[in-house]
Write a protein that holds these residues in place. Structure first.
Motif, PDB file in Angstrom:
ATOM      1  N   SER A  92       0.815  -1.220   0.000  1.00 56.43           N
ATOM      2  CA  SER A  92       0.000   0.000   0.000  1.00 56.43           C
ATOM      3  C   SER A  92       0.852   1.277   0.000  1.00 56.43           C
ATOM      4  CB  SER A  92      -0.965  -0.023   1.189  1.00 56.43           C
ATOM      5  OG  SER A  92      -0.285  -0.335   2.359  1.00 56.43           O
ATOM      6  N   ASN A 151      -0.522   7.754   0.880  1.00 59.27           N
ATOM      7  CA  ASN A 151      -1.406   8.930   0.887  1.00 59.27           C
ATOM      8  C   ASN A 151      -2.716   8.732   1.651  1.00 59.27           C
ATOM      9  OD1 ASN A 151      -2.175   7.256  -1.278  1.00 59.27           O
ATOM     10  ND2 ASN A 151      -3.163   8.955  -2.325  1.00 59.27           N
ATOM     11  N   LEU A 196      -6.008   2.410   2.592  1.00 59.20           N
ATOM     12  CA  LEU A 196      -5.547   1.628   1.450  1.00 59.20           C
ATOM     13  C   LEU A 196      -4.784   0.364   1.840  1.00 59.20           C
ATOM     14  CD1 LEU A 196      -4.669   4.582  -0.940  1.00 59.20           C
ATOM     15  CD2 LEU A 196      -6.705   3.131  -0.961  1.00 59.20           C
ATOM     16  N   LYS A 252       2.239  -4.983   3.317  1.00 61.14           N
ATOM     17  CA  LYS A 252       3.464  -4.167   3.365  1.00 61.14           C
ATOM     18  C   LYS A 252       3.028  -2.711   3.222  1.00 61.14           C
ATOM     19  CE  LYS A 252       6.612  -2.082   1.602  1.00 61.14           C
ATOM     20  NZ  LYS A 252       6.754  -0.634   1.940  1.00 61.14           N
ATOM     21  N   MET A 265       6.706   5.663   4.243  1.00 58.80           N
ATOM     22  CA  MET A 265       6.673   7.133   4.332  1.00 58.80           C
ATOM     23  C   MET A 265       5.721   7.637   5.406  1.00 58.80           C
ATOM     24  SD  MET A 265       7.331   8.815   0.812  1.00 58.80           S
ATOM     25  CE  MET A 265       7.202   7.978  -0.707  1.00 58.80           C
ATOM     26  N   VAL A 288      11.712  -0.195   0.341  1.00 62.36           N
ATOM     27  CA  VAL A 288      11.551  -0.805  -0.979  1.00 62.36           C
ATOM     28  C   VAL A 288      12.106  -2.236  -1.012  1.00 62.36           C
ATOM     29  CG1 VAL A 288      12.283  -0.566  -3.381  1.00 62.36           C
ATOM     30  CG2 VAL A 288      11.506   1.430  -2.123  1.00 62.36           C
ATOM     31  N   LYS A 348      10.469  -5.664  -2.375  1.00 61.11           N
ATOM     32  CA  LYS A 348      11.086  -6.474  -3.442  1.00 61.11           C
ATOM     33  C   LYS A 348      11.216  -7.926  -3.009  1.00 61.11           C
ATOM     34  CE  LYS A 348      13.764  -3.034  -5.975  1.00 61.11           C
ATOM     35  NZ  LYS A 348      15.068  -2.378  -6.031  1.00 61.11           N
ATOM     36  N   LEU A 355       7.956  -9.608  -3.165  1.00 57.64           N
ATOM     37  CA  LEU A 355       7.499  -9.831  -4.543  1.00 57.64           C
ATOM     38  C   LEU A 355       8.131 -11.064  -5.189  1.00 57.64           C
ATOM     39  CD1 LEU A 355       7.337  -6.158  -5.868  1.00 57.64           C
ATOM     40  CD2 LEU A 355       5.419  -7.738  -5.595  1.00 57.64           C
ATOM     41  N   PHE A 360      -1.807  -4.329  -5.313  1.00 54.51           N
ATOM     42  CA  PHE A 360      -0.855  -3.222  -5.164  1.00 54.51           C
ATOM     43  C   PHE A 360      -1.551  -1.887  -5.386  1.00 54.51           C
ATOM     44  CE2 PHE A 360       1.780  -0.062  -7.358  1.00 54.51           C
ATOM     45  CZ  PHE A 360       2.775   0.151  -6.418  1.00 54.51           C
ATOM     46  N   THR A 361      -1.331  -0.947  -4.502  1.00 52.75           N
ATOM     47  CA  THR A 361      -1.793   0.424  -4.725  1.00 52.75           C
ATOM     48  C   THR A 361      -0.567   1.324  -4.699  1.00 52.75           C
ATOM     49  OG1 THR A 361      -3.803  -0.121  -3.511  1.00 52.75           O
ATOM     50  CG2 THR A 361      -3.432   2.196  -3.976  1.00 52.75           C
ATOM     51  N   VAL A 392       5.938   1.900 -10.213  1.00 49.47           N
ATOM     52  CA  VAL A 392       6.149   0.734  -9.344  1.00 49.47           C
ATOM     53  C   VAL A 392       5.164  -0.384  -9.720  1.00 49.47           C
ATOM     54  CG1 VAL A 392       6.281  -0.104  -6.965  1.00 49.47           C
ATOM     55  CG2 VAL A 392       7.089   2.197  -7.500  1.00 49.47           C
ATOM     56  N   ILE A 411       6.823  -2.664 -11.992  1.00 45.56           N
ATOM     57  CA  ILE A 411       7.781  -3.548 -11.297  1.00 45.56           C
ATOM     58  C   ILE A 411       7.020  -4.714 -10.655  1.00 45.56           C
ATOM     59  CG2 ILE A 411       9.379  -3.660  -9.320  1.00 45.56           C
ATOM     60  CD1 ILE A 411      10.096  -0.687  -9.942  1.00 45.56           C
ATOM     61  N   LEU A 434      -3.560   2.204  -9.545  1.00 47.95           N
ATOM     62  CA  LEU A 434      -2.468   3.152  -9.833  1.00 47.95           C
ATOM     63  C   LEU A 434      -2.974   4.590  -9.882  1.00 47.95           C
ATOM     64  CD1 LEU A 434      -0.788   0.933 -12.577  1.00 47.95           C
ATOM     65  CD2 LEU A 434      -0.423   0.875 -10.105  1.00 47.95           C
ATOM     66  N   GLY A 438      -2.282   8.744 -11.910  1.00 48.17           N
ATOM     67  CA  GLY A 438      -2.272   9.408 -13.206  1.00 48.17           C
ATOM     68  C   GLY A 438      -2.914  10.772 -13.120  1.00 48.17           C
ATOM     69  N   GLU A 445       1.923  13.343 -12.933  1.00 53.48           N
ATOM     70  CA  GLU A 445       0.831  13.390 -11.952  1.00 53.48           C
ATOM     71  C   GLU A 445       1.231  14.405 -10.875  1.00 53.48           C
ATOM     72  OE1 GLU A 445       0.247   9.677  -9.874  1.00 53.48           O
ATOM     73  OE2 GLU A 445      -1.591  10.381  -8.928  1.00 53.48           O
ATOM     74  N   PHE A 495      -0.265  15.363  -7.755  1.00 53.23           N
ATOM     75  CA  PHE A 495      -0.292  14.787  -6.407  1.00 53.23           C
ATOM     76  C   PHE A 495       0.073  15.808  -5.331  1.00 53.23           C
ATOM     77  CE2 PHE A 495       0.219  10.867  -3.753  1.00 53.23           C
ATOM     78  CZ  PHE A 495      -0.965  10.297  -4.161  1.00 53.23           C
TER      79      PHE A 495
HETATM   80  P1  NAD Z   1       4.779   4.142  -4.689  1.00 54.92           P
HETATM   81  O1  NAD Z   1       4.469   3.375  -5.929  1.00 54.92           O
HETATM   82  O2  NAD Z   1       6.048   4.906  -4.642  1.00 54.92           O
HETATM   83  O3  NAD Z   1       4.817   3.163  -3.404  1.00 54.92           O
HETATM   84  C1  NAD Z   1       3.766   2.271  -3.093  1.00 54.92           C
HETATM   85  C2  NAD Z   1       4.306   1.080  -2.329  1.00 54.92           C
HETATM   86  O4  NAD Z   1       5.248   0.393  -3.164  1.00 54.92           O
HETATM   87  C3  NAD Z   1       5.040   1.432  -1.036  1.00 54.92           C
HETATM   88  O5  NAD Z   1       4.659   0.509  -0.029  1.00 54.92           O
HETATM   89  C4  NAD Z   1       6.507   1.264  -1.398  1.00 54.92           C
HETATM   90  O6  NAD Z   1       7.304   0.807  -0.330  1.00 54.92           O
HETATM   91  C5  NAD Z   1       6.487   0.207  -2.482  1.00 54.92           C
HETATM   92  N1  NAD Z   1       7.565   0.385  -3.455  1.00 54.92           N
HETATM   93  C6  NAD Z   1       8.133   1.561  -3.857  1.00 54.92           C
HETATM   94  N2  NAD Z   1       9.096   1.340  -4.779  1.00 54.92           N
HETATM   95  C7  NAD Z   1       9.136  -0.005  -4.955  1.00 54.92           C
HETATM   96  C8  NAD Z   1       9.935  -0.870  -5.785  1.00 54.92           C
HETATM   97  N3  NAD Z   1      10.880  -0.390  -6.581  1.00 54.92           N
HETATM   98  N4  NAD Z   1       9.719  -2.199  -5.717  1.00 54.92           N
HETATM   99  C9  NAD Z   1       8.754  -2.713  -4.921  1.00 54.92           C
HETATM  100  N5  NAD Z   1       7.990  -1.950  -4.099  1.00 54.92           N
HETATM  101  C10 NAD Z   1       8.160  -0.620  -4.128  1.00 54.92           C
HETATM  102  O7  NAD Z   1       3.505   5.081  -4.439  1.00 54.92           O
HETATM  103  P2  NAD Z   1       3.291   6.175  -3.301  1.00 54.92           P
HETATM  104  O8  NAD Z   1       4.207   7.316  -3.546  1.00 54.92           O
HETATM  105  O9  NAD Z   1       3.280   5.535  -1.977  1.00 54.92           O
HETATM  106  O10 NAD Z   1       1.782   6.619  -3.648  1.00 54.92           O
HETATM  107  C11 NAD Z   1       1.471   7.546  -4.622  1.00 54.92           C
HETATM  108  C12 NAD Z   1       0.978   6.902  -5.899  1.00 54.92           C
HETATM  109  O11 NAD Z   1      -0.047   5.980  -5.618  1.00 54.92           O
HETATM  110  C13 NAD Z   1       0.354   7.920  -6.849  1.00 54.92           C
HETATM  111  O12 NAD Z   1       0.716   7.612  -8.167  1.00 54.92           O
HETATM  112  C14 NAD Z   1      -1.146   7.714  -6.652  1.00 54.92           C
HETATM  113  O13 NAD Z   1      -1.935   8.131  -7.721  1.00 54.92           O
HETATM  114  C15 NAD Z   1      -1.197   6.244  -6.426  1.00 54.92           C
HETATM  115  N6  NAD Z   1      -2.395   5.858  -5.680  1.00 54.92           N
HETATM  116  C16 NAD Z   1      -3.372   5.154  -6.311  1.00 54.92           C
HETATM  117  C17 NAD Z   1      -4.534   4.827  -5.633  1.00 54.92           C
HETATM  118  C18 NAD Z   1      -5.653   4.061  -6.276  1.00 54.92           C
HETATM  119  O14 NAD Z   1      -6.547   3.603  -5.570  1.00 54.92           O
HETATM  120  N7  NAD Z   1      -5.664   3.881  -7.576  1.00 54.92           N
HETATM  121  C19 NAD Z   1      -4.685   5.219  -4.308  1.00 54.92           C
HETATM  122  C20 NAD Z   1      -3.657   5.932  -3.704  1.00 54.92           C
HETATM  123  C21 NAD Z   1      -2.509   6.245  -4.399  1.00 54.92           C
END
Ligand code: NAD
Length: 476
Positions: A121, A124, A129, A147, A151, A179, A183, A186, A195-196, A201, A204, A220, A222, A351, A353
């Motif tokens: 998750s 934000n 989430l 997980k 932040m 991160v 990983k 995963l 994944f949110t 990411v 990935i 995701l 956008g 985006e 944000f």
């Molecule tokens: P992020 O993709 O940076 O991180 C999300 C999660 O992924 C975190 O737990 C992080 O530890 C993990 N992560 C980060 N880099 C990784 C990597 N290289 N390999 C594996 N795991 C990794 O996103 P964020 O900054 O936490 O959130 C903001 C983004 O999320 C924005 O793009 C937003 O639009 C999106 N979002 C989408 C929704 C939705 O419901 N569609 C809701 C909230 C946020």
């Protein structure tokens, strides 16, 4: 549960994952009552710890308490209540009609839990989430490893505490980390990954999942557009857009990212937006920074990124129509409206944000639609207007969700699928749709013993079999 060194983390993740295998088999046959008990435990815990949740969010990014109640707690409890009310129905195998060639058989769709799930998750809406998808996983009968984001450490710790108080780690576990932790998780052959986070990411995650052909839900982000048409009520639209954009300080995946307003309405809309910002965030004219209702930017990196977006836009000719000020000591950025925006500016490319609202104007709806369609498919699309342009916008564009005459609100609708399309996401969350993401829909066909329709179609293919096959092709 908190793991420290990365090698320790890796082996611990594996141990927890392995420990959930037996539970996942056991839970396959769990009744709706047993699953509902798990949801009720979470609901009770939230009720008892509402103040702790508010406090954690306040520490993480100054989130106002009413916003925590509205956007972190309410969606989760609504999700729990909706699942409790419907779970038995969702779990009941559904009979399907029998097509003529299948006469004599019966068909049903059974839903079985996928098994062991992983929930990653973002920061934000860190509580909502993480726990929202958990409700879907538990409703479907899956085990879960969560997980949460590194932040928002206070909320992530609280989620870990909640889960360890309510579940054994072989049922649901929280693994905290950065991160690298993500990983390592995963690499494990989960049965489903929810994944949110960001599209970058998300790629990935999907790549890692493909190693085991694990199914994924990708929620995701956008650039979600908002269109304000020729006949929109600008006061009504402005108030809704201002709230949708600046709630959580703009750090919302479905916040309207940019605005397309009809030429004839742009002055009126801009004026109404300024009035709405003043009314919501500075009713006593003390300065918006003093408002208890405005969250802060989550960290220095994002603060600098957003300040840079404003500077870049201004350097390239944008005008600050409202706001623009920031304070690095408190990570505060004023609600900001930009006009005279062009494609060369970063603010139109990534985006946002954050609390920055770029406004474009258009003269013909076709041009607004063409602009939206020139970008990746957004998570949400908002249209404000009374006329029959509504159906044109819906038919001629693609997005995860559409809201007419409001924004962001669809998130709370438990009967609607929530999610994106292509770059804004794969799969759907919430209610029945979330339940299905964690379930395998299994077609079960029952044939009778002995002579049946299909017996006539076996070799040797005589004239009769050939006639039957020919008529099947002709009629079905
Ligand atoms: P992020 O993709 O940076 O991180 C999300 C999660 O992924 C975190 O737990 C992080 O530890 C993990 N992560 C980060 N880099 C990784 C990597 N290289 N390999 C594996 N795991 C990794 O996103 P964020 O900054 O936490 O959130 C903001 C983004 O999320 C924005 O793009 C937003 O639009 C999106 N979002 C989408 C929704 C939705 O419901 N569609 C809701 C909230 C946020």
């Amino acid at each position: 549960m908190l793991f420290s060194s990365s090698t320790h983390q890796e082996s611990s993740s594996k141990i927890v994952f392995q420990s959930q295998l037996e539970t996942s088999y056991l839970w396959r046959t769990s009744s709706s009552e047993e699953r509902i008990d798990r949801l009720v435990k979470i609901r009770n815990w939230i009720k008892e710890h509402q103040q702790d949740i508010r406090h954690a969010l306040k520490l993480d990014f100054g989130k106002p308490e009413p916003e925590t109640d509205l956007s972190e707690i309410l969606p989760v409890t609504a999700e729990i209540n909706h699942s409790i009310k419907n779970l038995k129905k969702w779990m009941t195998p559904k009979s399907v009609p029998t097509p003529l060639p299948m006469l004599g058989t019966s068909g049903k769709i059974h839903v079985e839990p996928k098994g062991r799930s992983l929930i990653i998750s973002p920061w934000n809406y860190p509580f909502n989430l993480s726990i929202g998808p958990l409700i879907s996983a538990l409703s479907a009968g899956c085990t879960a490893i969560i997980k949460p984001s590194e932040m928002t450490p206070n909320t992530s710790e609280l989620i870990s505490k909640m889960v360890s108080e309510l579940f054994r780690t072989n049922e649901v576990a929280v693994i905290l980390g950065e991160v690298e932790t993500s990983k390592a998780l995963l690499e494990l052959p989960f049965d489903h990954i929810f994944f949110t986070g960001s599209p970058a990411v998300g790629k990935i995650v999907m790549k890692a999942a493909s190693e085991h052909l694990t199914s994924v839900t990708l929620e995701l982000g956008g650039k979600s557009p908002a269109v304000v048409s020729e006949d929109a009520n600008t006061k009504d639209a402005a108030e809704k857009l201002v709230w949708g954009k600046y709630v959580n300080c703009g750090q919302t995946c479905i916040a309207p990212d940019y605005l397309l307003v009809h030429d004839s309405q742009s002055d009126s809309l801009l004026m109404e937006m300024k009035v709405a910002i003043q009314k919501m965030y500075d009713p006593e004219f003390k300065g918006i920074e003093q408002s208890p209702d405005m969250a802060r930017i989550v960290n220095e990196r994002h603060f600098n990124r957003l300040v840079n977006l404003i500077e870049d836009a201004v350097n390239k000719g944008a005008k600050i129509s409202f706001g623009g000020k920031s304070n690095p000591h408190t990570q505060f950025i004023e609600p900001t409206i930009l006009t005279h925006v062009t494609e060369e500016m970063l603010v139109t490319q990534e985006e946002i944000f954050g609390p920055i609202f770029p406004i474009f104007s258009y003269d013909k709806l076709e041009k607004a639609i063409a602009y939206i369609n020139s970008k990746p498919k957004p998570l949400a699309l908002y249209y404000f207007g009374k006329n029959d342009e509504q159906s044109e916008v819906i038919k001629q564009t693609s997005s995860g969700n559409v809201v007419i005459n409001d924004c962001v609100l669809h998130y709370l609708h438990t009967e609607l699928p929530f999610g994106g399309v292509n770059t804004s996401g794969i799969g759907k969350a919430h209610g029945y749709f979330g339940f299905l993401e964690f379930s395998n829909q299994r077609g079960v066909l029952k044939q009778r013993v002995g002579l049946n329709n299909v017996t006539l179609l076996r070799p040797p293919y005589g004239i009769k079999a050939k006639q039957i096959i020919a008529s099947l092709i002709k009629w079905f």
